[in-house]
Design an enzyme around this catalytic site. Structure first.
Site, short mmCIF file in Angstrom:
data_model
loop_
_atom_site.label_atom_id
_atom_site.label_comp_id
_atom_site.label_asym_id
_atom_site.label_seq_id
_atom_site.Cartn_x
_atom_site.Cartn_y
_atom_site.Cartn_z
N HIS A 1 66.67 1.99 38.56
CA HIS A 1 65.65 2.42 38.45
C HIS A 1 65.25 4.00 39.13
O HIS A 1 63.77 4.56 39.07
CB HIS A 1 64.65 2.30 40.13
CG HIS A 1 65.08 0.45 39.85
ND1 HIS A 1 64.06 -0.35 39.86
CD2 HIS A 1 65.54 -0.54 40.68
CE1 HIS A 1 64.00 -2.27 39.60
NE2 HIS A 1 65.33 -1.88 40.19
N ASP B 1 57.90 5.35 45.66
CA ASP B 1 58.67 6.10 44.45
C ASP B 1 59.08 7.36 44.54
O ASP B 1 58.06 7.74 43.66
CB ASP B 1 58.49 4.95 43.09
CG ASP B 1 59.64 5.11 42.41
OD1 ASP B 1 60.55 5.29 42.97
OD2 ASP B 1 59.56 5.83 41.06
N ARG C 1 61.50 2.80 35.95
CA ARG C 1 62.11 4.16 36.96
C ARG C 1 60.82 5.10 37.24
O ARG C 1 61.02 5.59 38.10
CB ARG C 1 62.91 4.66 35.36
CG ARG C 1 64.58 3.87 34.77
CD ARG C 1 64.78 5.04 34.30
NE ARG C 1 66.04 4.76 33.92
CZ ARG C 1 67.03 3.97 32.58
NH1 ARG C 1 66.01 5.17 32.03
NH2 ARG C 1 67.82 4.26 32.75
N GLU D 1 74.65 0.69 41.11
CA GLU D 1 73.60 -0.49 41.20
C GLU D 1 72.81 -0.39 39.93
O GLU D 1 71.93 0.28 40.59
CB GLU D 1 73.35 -1.17 42.88
CG GLU D 1 72.83 -2.39 42.57
CD GLU D 1 71.25 -3.14 43.37
OE1 GLU D 1 70.59 -4.00 43.56
OE2 GLU D 1 70.64 -1.58 43.25
N ASN E 1 66.57 6.13 46.10
CA ASN E 1 65.41 5.85 44.85
C ASN E 1 63.63 6.01 45.36
O ASN E 1 62.46 6.45 44.81
CB ASN E 1 65.66 5.16 43.62
CG ASN E 1 63.89 4.10 42.90
OD1 ASN E 1 63.80 4.84 42.29
ND2 ASN E 1 63.32 3.07 43.83
N ASP F 1 72.13 2.74 45.62
CA ASP F 1 71.03 1.71 45.71
C ASP F 1 69.81 1.82 44.83
O ASP F 1 69.84 3.40 44.52
CB ASP F 1 70.98 1.86 46.79
CG ASP F 1 69.40 0.81 47.44
OD1 ASP F 1 69.60 -0.52 46.67
OD2 ASP F 1 68.62 0.77 46.84
#
Ligand code: AAO
Length: 512
Positions: free
Chosen positions: A216, A182, A173, A248, A115, A212
């Site tokens: 997001h 990000d 996100r 997750e 992510n 992971d």
């Protein structure tokens, strides 16, 4: 609407729910922060002989190396590149681990952090686990390479650029999770780099991924990445096997992003399980063990065949992530073993056993100020070897819950009863419960403040059985308590409430 339909179709084709473990090997162990050389040895000397199905490893890619705090465990959640050198070892050691574990039938799932890269204040230099240069301020990661074009800069609508409001899907996100840079997963280039990384791991023989921070990432972006994954290596897996995926996603209700948005892509972590089981076993909020009668979907959990479950994980055992104070850990070993025995006996979900390291817990105003502390390490920062004591427990600060005989024996219990439905539930309306799995195994737990003394239908064939919690069957004899099952399947369960472990568990393979 069209997008959703297309996504459902795409998800349906790619969905990977099969863990690729050997038949009747049902559980995953998370060897948190272990070195690859120790994991390879553990597969051969312990996990395979004791029926563990797979290992979740810490993120294998290059990560930041921090001084302040000093080498926290969480530096591994700050990628610098997708080279395979980390605190756990280098690529050669990684390859050797995956090969040796697969050769004894134990699968490896890599924890993949896709992510984001490191934190915005990560600085610039070569303080990274392979020594690659990077510049967090400029969002420059030449070892991938990623430049500032590859991050979600224009898309985030929060004033700070960080996630400030979990009720805003776009923030969750498109903004930075605790300031972590990000990645723009909407870009083909970024998707391609991530797919290349994951395929490298597939080439080395991993069986799947713990994804992971899936919450997001947009599920449609993840779908495209997963569609680019290769089939698993035919040295160990049947032709056409797809990588196992578990994501997750912390969904305890109350946020617009839900676990169900990820069901099309693979399994999802069920965080309600961990928090609720801790609450029940601690008997907080008026909860009772008897209420576990309809545990699972009856507690508004996700469908069992989509759920990845655990008593605690590497975050919530130290106050990170979600779950709160109710979460049971090795620090509360008596209740922890009870919760683990319940989880491993109960048919709901795919079970993951936590294996931790000890750290100097220090609470200030209810918060552990040492929650950052990394694994046992030497003065030069290298991680200490997992040493073994004569009694088979671990030394050097490694807890090795997966070697506690009560937990290991319940992993074997779960393998023996695999596929059997829950049967013969009994409770006393309070905190004494018992249930079986078809006609193959039976467990009784006394979490009341008085003794349990009751004759119950076990569903098991007549005979003398050895309890796997107080001891185990060794050859023809039993090192623990015995339970005698009569011709009609009944047995007397006497459990002292002050017993070290107020649980009795028997299964077909413990018949004497
Ligand atoms: C570190 C420092 C930061 C620094 C950063 C960058 O601690 O101060 O800003 O570096 O320099 C781990 C550590 C982090 C660490 C990070 C990077 O835990 O402390 O940051 O590495 O080194 C959210 C995410 C979830 C995430 C979890 C920790 O959704 O994905 O936070 N877990 C994974 C990993 C974890 C890792 C990362 C992700 C990052 O397992 O080890 O972080 O790669 C709500 C939301 C949740 C959210 C939590 C925590 O939860 O719903 O989604 O998890 O908040 O912020 C009730 C609610 C529950 C709520 C909870 C807490 O229980 O029911 O929904 O309260 O409010």
């Amino acid at each position: 609407m069209k997008v959703l339909a297309a996504l459902a179709f795409l998800g349906g084709c790619l969905a990977q729910y099969t863990p690729h473990t050997l038949p009747n090997r049902t559980s995953i162990v998370h060897l948190f922060e272990w070195r690859w050389t120790d994991i390879a040895a553990e597969c051969e000397r312990y996990l395979a002989p004791n029926g563990y199905g797979a290992v979740q490893i810490s993120p294998p890619n290059e990560h930041i190396v921090l001084q302040n705090p000093w080498r926290p465990w969480w530096q591994r959640y700050q990628p610098i590149s997708y080279k395979l050198c980390s605190r756990s070892g280098n690529e050669e050691e990684f390859r050797d681990m995956v090969t040796r574990c697969n050769n004894v039938g134990v699968r490896i799932y890599a924890d993949v952090v896709i992510n984001h890269m490191c934190g915005a204040s990560g600085g610039s230099g070569t303080h990274s686990s392979c020594g690659s240069h990077f510049d967090a301020g400029a969002e420059d990661f030449p070892a991938v390479p990623y430049t500032s074009w590859d991050f979600n800069n224009g898309k985030c609508n929060s004033p700070s650029g960080n996630i400030e409001n979990y009720n805003d899907i776009n923030q969750v996100r498109n903004c930075r999770l605790v300031s972590l840079l990000d990645l723009a997963l909407g870009k083909d280039y970024v998707r391609g780099k991530i797919a290349e990384y994951l395929n490298h791991l597939v080439d080395l023989g991993v069986a799947g991924f713990r994804v992971d921070a899936a919450k997001h990432m947009w599920p449609c972006d993840m779908a495209v990445i997963f569609s680019q994954l290769k089939d698993l290596d035919t040295r160990w897996f049947s032709r056409g096997s797809r990588p196992f995926i578990y994501q997750e996603v912390i969904d305890q209700g109350g946020e617009p992003i839900s676990s169900s948005q990820y069901f099309g892509l693979g399994r999802v972590t069920e965080f309600k399980y961990s928090a609720k089981l801790g609450t029940v076993v601690r008997r907080w909020n008026g909860e009772k063990m008897a209420y576990l009668r309809n545990w699972g979907e009856g507690w508004a959990f996700m469908p069992s065949d989509l759920a990845l479950v655990f008593v605690d994980n590497h975050d919530n055992q130290r106050g990170h992530g979600a779950g709160g104070a109710s979460v049971l850990t090795f620090w509360d070993s008596r209740l922890y073993k009870m919760a683990a025995a319940f989880m491993l006996a109960h048919p709901y979900g795919l079970t993951r056993v936590m294996s931790s390291f000890r750290w100097d817990r220090h609470f200030v105003n209810g918060k552990d100020v040492n929650d950052w502390m990394g694994p046992p390490s030497n003065d030069d920062g290298s991680t200490k070897k997992v040493s073994l004591n004569p009694d088979t427990t671990c030394g050097n600060g490694w807890v090795c819950e997966h070697r506690w005989h009560q937990i290991r024996n319940m992993v074997i219990f779960r393998n023996v009863v695999n596929g059997e439905p829950l049967a013969n539930w009994w409770d006393n309306g309070s905190n004494q419960i018992a249930f079986g799995r078809g006609t193959r195994g039976f467990i009784a737990i006394n979490n009341d403040d008085w003794n349990m003394n009751v004759t119950l239908q076990t569903g098991l064939p007549a005979g003398m059985y050895c309890d796997v919690i107080s001891g185990q069957k060794e050859g023809d004899h039993c090192t623990g308590l015995r339970v005698s099952v009569t011709a009609d399947g009944q047995a007397l369960f006497h459990i002292n409430n002050t017993a070290d472990d107020p649980t009795l568990a028997i299964h077909l393979d413990t018949k004497l």
